[in-house]
Design an enzyme around this catalytic site. Structure first.
Site, PDB file in Angstrom:
ATOM      1  N   ASP A  15       0.829  -1.203   0.000  1.00 15.29           N
ATOM      2  CA  ASP A  15       0.000   0.000   0.000  1.00 15.29           C
ATOM      3  C   ASP A  15       0.863   1.253   0.000  1.00 15.29           C
ATOM      4  O   ASP A  15       1.940   1.289   0.608  1.00 15.29           O
ATOM      5  CB  ASP A  15      -0.902  -0.015   1.239  1.00 15.29           C
ATOM      6  CG  ASP A  15      -2.101   0.904   1.095  1.00 15.29           C
ATOM      7  OD1 ASP A  15      -2.299   1.457  -0.002  1.00 15.29           O
ATOM      8  OD2 ASP A  15      -2.842   1.067   2.082  1.00 15.29           O
ATOM      9  N   GLY A  63       0.238   5.294  -4.633  1.00 11.99           N
ATOM     10  CA  GLY A  63      -0.345   6.548  -5.090  1.00 11.99           C
ATOM     11  C   GLY A  63       0.111   7.732  -4.262  1.00 11.99           C
ATOM     12  O   GLY A  63       0.436   8.797  -4.793  1.00 11.99           O
ATOM     13  N   TRP A  70       2.859   7.926  -2.515  1.00 13.48           N
ATOM     14  CA  TRP A  70       4.276   8.130  -2.804  1.00 13.48           C
ATOM     15  C   TRP A  70       4.450   9.048  -4.013  1.00 13.48           C
ATOM     16  O   TRP A  70       5.271   9.972  -4.004  1.00 13.48           O
ATOM     17  CB  TRP A  70       4.944   6.782  -3.061  1.00 13.48           C
ATOM     18  CG  TRP A  70       6.421   6.831  -3.286  1.00 13.48           C
ATOM     19  CD1 TRP A  70       7.404   6.691  -2.354  1.00 13.48           C
ATOM     20  CD2 TRP A  70       7.093   7.009  -4.539  1.00 13.48           C
ATOM     21  NE1 TRP A  70       8.645   6.781  -2.932  1.00 13.48           N
ATOM     22  CE2 TRP A  70       8.484   6.978  -4.285  1.00 13.48           C
ATOM     23  CE3 TRP A  70       6.658   7.204  -5.849  1.00 13.48           C
ATOM     24  CZ2 TRP A  70       9.440   7.121  -5.289  1.00 13.48           C
ATOM     25  CZ3 TRP A  70       7.601   7.360  -6.848  1.00 13.48           C
ATOM     26  CH2 TRP A  70       8.980   7.309  -6.574  1.00 13.48           C
ATOM     27  N   SER A  88      -6.477  -6.074  -6.348  1.00 15.06           N
ATOM     28  CA  SER A  88      -7.675  -6.662  -5.754  1.00 15.06           C
ATOM     29  C   SER A  88      -8.833  -6.628  -6.739  1.00 15.06           C
ATOM     30  O   SER A  88      -8.803  -5.915  -7.756  1.00 15.06           O
ATOM     31  CB  SER A  88      -8.063  -5.898  -4.482  1.00 15.06           C
ATOM     32  OG  SER A  88      -8.596  -4.635  -4.806  1.00 15.06           O
ATOM     33  N   ASN A 116      -9.941  -3.170  -7.189  1.00 10.90           N
ATOM     34  CA  ASN A 116      -9.083  -2.235  -7.926  1.00 10.90           C
ATOM     35  C   ASN A 116      -9.543  -2.000  -9.361  1.00 10.90           C
ATOM     36  O   ASN A 116      -9.085  -1.056 -10.016  1.00 10.90           O
ATOM     37  CB  ASN A 116      -7.628  -2.728  -7.937  1.00 10.90           C
ATOM     38  CG  ASN A 116      -6.934  -2.560  -6.611  1.00 10.90           C
ATOM     39  OD1 ASN A 116      -5.985  -3.284  -6.289  1.00 10.90           O
ATOM     40  ND2 ASN A 116      -7.380  -1.598  -5.804  1.00 10.90           N
TER      41      ASN A 116
END
Length: 236
Positions: free
Chosen positions: A10, A13, A15, A55, A58
């Site tokens: 996780d 995004g 980052w 997932s 997603n």
């Protein structure tokens, strides 16, 4: 040492956002963390490593981001296949059942699975297009189709109808970025897992961070619903 470690990767995004970059840049940067963690787990003696890459939920992300991620994953699978084979790592993919998975990517998954099937080192499972609830429903349907009477269903028998029945329960789940959610991840297998939530975002997660999580796990007292044993100085 935990036998089975799972990582919820996780923070890609966030980052990218902190660097004023598109979200896709975060996914691209995540590849280095994956290889570092795989190597660290293998060296540490972890026998099973599962990475949550994509997932079932997603698919709700923007189409351009999903398409970019599919291309990144395909490139990564092809690039690192020789390394995984040389390291004796057996690779498998959990999920990948949705018809929206590009056929060429699904073929790459099958090819890597076949290429490394004879390896006897660590088993690396990539959860891609994975949903814990979907797996449980599929197992229930499989039991019904098998004609098993309801009063003969046990936890062990049910587990035999899940994908990869040889997969042991997860001992440790690492979810990066500080988020503390299960996110529909391997719901059956994480029933008694220990969870660690490092604040570091996944693209910055490296071997020392992974080893620190293993150290945290080894300090935990896993009682599985029981009570800790009494020491000599404790009264009954």
């Amino acid at each position: 040492m935990p036998r089975h470690v799972a990582c919820v990767m996780d923070g890609n995004g966030r980052w990218a956002q902190r660097r004023s970059l598109p979200r896709t840049a975060g996914h691209q940067a995540a590849e280095s963390a994956v290889i570092d963690v795989v190597e660290a787990a293998r060296t540490a003696g972890v026998r099973w490593l599962t990475l949550y890459a994509f997932s079932t939920e997603n698919w709700n992300r923007p189409g351009t981001e999903v398409d970019h991620l599919m291309r990144l994953v395909r490139r990564a699978v092809r690039r690192h296949a020789p390394l995984l084979l040389a390291r004796g790592i057996r690779c498998r993919f959990l999920g990948a059942a949705d018809p929206r998975v590009p056929p060429e990517l699904a073929q790459d998954f099958d090819d890597l699975t076949a290429l490394t099937s004879g390896n006897r080192g660590m088993t690396l499972t990539i959860a891609f297009d994975h949903g814990g609830r979907r797996d449980i429903v599929a197992a229930a349907r499989s039991l019904i189709r098998s004609g098993t009477p309801a009063d003969e269903v046990t936890e062990r028998l049910f587990a035999d109808h899940l994908p990869f029945p040889d997969m042991p329960d997860v001992d440790l789940v690492i979810r990066t970025s500080g988020e503390q959610r299960i996110s529909n991840f391997m719901l059956w297998h994480v029933a008694y897992a220990e969870w660690v939530f490092p604040e570091v975002l996944w693209p910055d997660f490296r071997a020392p961070d992974f080893l620190a999580c293993l150290h945290t796990y080894r300090r935990r007292d896993r009682r599985f619903g029981g009570v800790p044993p009494r020491t000599n100085g404790e009264r009954s």
